[in-house]
Design an enzyme around this catalytic site. Structure first.
Site, PDB file in Angstrom:
ATOM      1  N   LYS A 279      -4.722   4.768   3.309  1.00 21.74           N
ATOM      2  CA  LYS A 279      -4.882   3.684   2.369  1.00 21.74           C
ATOM      3  C   LYS A 279      -3.593   3.707   1.326  1.00 21.74           C
ATOM      4  O   LYS A 279      -3.069   4.915   1.262  1.00 21.74           O
ATOM      5  CB  LYS A 279      -6.247   3.628   1.734  1.00 21.74           C
ATOM      6  CG  LYS A 279      -7.282   3.028   2.778  1.00 21.74           C
ATOM      7  CD  LYS A 279      -8.400   3.050   2.066  1.00 21.74           C
ATOM      8  CE  LYS A 279      -9.804   2.351   2.980  1.00 21.74           C
ATOM      9  NZ  LYS A 279     -10.757   2.238   1.954  1.00 21.74           N
TER      10      LYS A 279
ATOM     11  N   TYR B 197     -11.356  -6.950   6.829  1.00 22.87           N
ATOM     12  CA  TYR B 197     -12.588  -6.614   6.268  1.00 22.87           C
ATOM     13  C   TYR B 197     -13.509  -7.676   6.181  1.00 22.87           C
ATOM     14  O   TYR B 197     -14.187  -7.846   5.223  1.00 22.87           O
ATOM     15  CB  TYR B 197     -12.308  -6.132   4.763  1.00 22.87           C
ATOM     16  CG  TYR B 197     -11.731  -4.757   4.704  1.00 22.87           C
ATOM     17  CD1 TYR B 197     -12.731  -3.791   4.869  1.00 22.87           C
ATOM     18  CD2 TYR B 197     -10.439  -4.470   4.188  1.00 22.87           C
ATOM     19  CE1 TYR B 197     -12.143  -2.403   4.689  1.00 22.87           C
ATOM     20  CE2 TYR B 197      -9.708  -3.136   4.151  1.00 22.87           C
ATOM     21  CZ  TYR B 197     -10.995  -1.976   4.629  1.00 22.87           C
ATOM     22  OH  TYR B 197     -10.710  -0.723   4.424  1.00 22.87           O
TER      23      TYR B 197
ATOM     24  N   ASN C 206      -9.856   4.975  -2.092  1.00 21.74           N
ATOM     25  CA  ASN C 206     -10.536   6.305  -1.616  1.00 21.74           C
ATOM     26  C   ASN C 206      -9.807   6.581  -0.374  1.00 21.74           C
ATOM     27  O   ASN C 206     -10.211   7.388   0.699  1.00 21.74           O
ATOM     28  CB  ASN C 206     -12.234   5.972  -1.065  1.00 21.74           C
ATOM     29  CG  ASN C 206     -12.253   4.727  -0.069  1.00 21.74           C
ATOM     30  OD1 ASN C 206     -11.186   4.295   0.289  1.00 21.74           O
ATOM     31  ND2 ASN C 206     -13.496   4.627   0.254  1.00 21.74           N
TER      32      ASN C 206
ATOM     33  N   HIS D 211      -9.479   5.015   5.526  1.00 22.02           N
ATOM     34  CA  HIS D 211     -10.637   4.281   6.341  1.00 22.02           C
ATOM     35  C   HIS D 211     -11.081   4.800   7.731  1.00 22.02           C
ATOM     36  O   HIS D 211     -10.344   5.371   8.578  1.00 22.02           O
ATOM     37  CB  HIS D 211     -10.417   2.746   6.569  1.00 22.02           C
ATOM     38  CG  HIS D 211     -11.048   2.170   7.639  1.00 22.02           C
ATOM     39  ND1 HIS D 211     -12.310   1.397   7.159  1.00 22.02           N
ATOM     40  CD2 HIS D 211     -10.956   1.964   8.969  1.00 22.02           C
ATOM     41  CE1 HIS D 211     -12.553   0.811   8.622  1.00 22.02           C
ATOM     42  NE2 HIS D 211     -12.174   1.179   9.362  1.00 22.02           N
TER      43      HIS D 211
ATOM     44  N   GLU E  31     -11.341  -2.809  15.894  1.00 20.55           N
ATOM     45  CA  GLU E  31     -10.333  -2.276  14.837  1.00 20.55           C
ATOM     46  C   GLU E  31      -8.788  -1.958  15.757  1.00 20.55           C
ATOM     47  O   GLU E  31      -7.805  -2.278  15.171  1.00 20.55           O
ATOM     48  CB  GLU E  31     -10.754  -1.204  14.003  1.00 20.55           C
ATOM     49  CG  GLU E  31     -11.811  -1.730  12.865  1.00 20.55           C
ATOM     50  CD  GLU E  31     -12.722  -0.922  12.256  1.00 20.55           C
ATOM     51  OE1 GLU E  31     -12.145   0.179  12.301  1.00 20.55           O
ATOM     52  OE2 GLU E  31     -13.531  -1.400  11.556  1.00 20.55           O
TER      53      GLU E  31
END
Ligand code: ATP
Ligand code: MG
Length: 137
Positions: free
Chosen positions: A9, A49, A112, A115, A126
């Protein structure tokens, strides 16, 4: 062998942590069978998302995921989905176990660092959304 989908990320790419995160992934026995650095549009982040669109953090999540380039990956190995969730650690770095990617690198519950797909069904969706077959080898 099983495959899972991973994202490094913006908080991590910004801090030049791609190599360190890949070292954790490879040491755990997962193979990086596809990888590309891209910058998502708002529409791409919203589609990815979509299951979270009613959540209070959705807008913040989309803004974050489109703030900088990200690294998209397909990881392969035995029990890849569960194994990657295990080495990522809990969503909130304060709750993540020692040695996990999020314990080492994550800044907060939102920023964070990584993913990972939460099931083989999500992984398949995905991966299809982000790679074409000939990009994976
Ligand atoms: P991921 O799907 O990224 O692997 P996860 O499955 O551990 O993480 P989810 O509950 O699916 O967590 O949330 C998806 C992402 O939304 C999180 O990784 C995080 O970036 C963001 N997020 C989740 N909860 C919050 C929150 N309370 N505040 C801000 N961002 C959040
Ligand atoms: Mg999730």
């Amino acid at each position: 062998k099983e495959r899972t989908f991973s994202i490094i990320k913006p908080d991590a790419t910004r801090r030049n942590l791609t190599g360190e995160i890949n070292a954790v992934i490879e040491k755990a026995g997962l193979r990086i069978v596809a990888q590309k650095r891209v910058k998502w549009t708002k529409a791409q982040a919203q589609e990815f998302y979509a299951e979270h669109k009613e959540r209070p953090f959705f807008k913040e999540l989309v803004t974050f995921m489109t703030s900088e380039p990200i690294v998209l990956q397909v990881l392969e190995g035995e029990d890849a989905v569960a194994k990657y969730r295990e080495i990522m650690g809990a969503t909130d770095p304060a709750e993540a176990k020692r040695g996990t990617i999020r314990k080492k690198f994550a800044l907060s519950k939102g920023e964070n660092s990584v993913h990972g797909s939460d099931s083989t069904k999500s992984a398949s969706r995905e991966i299809k959304m982000n790679f074409i077959a000939k990009e994976i080898a």
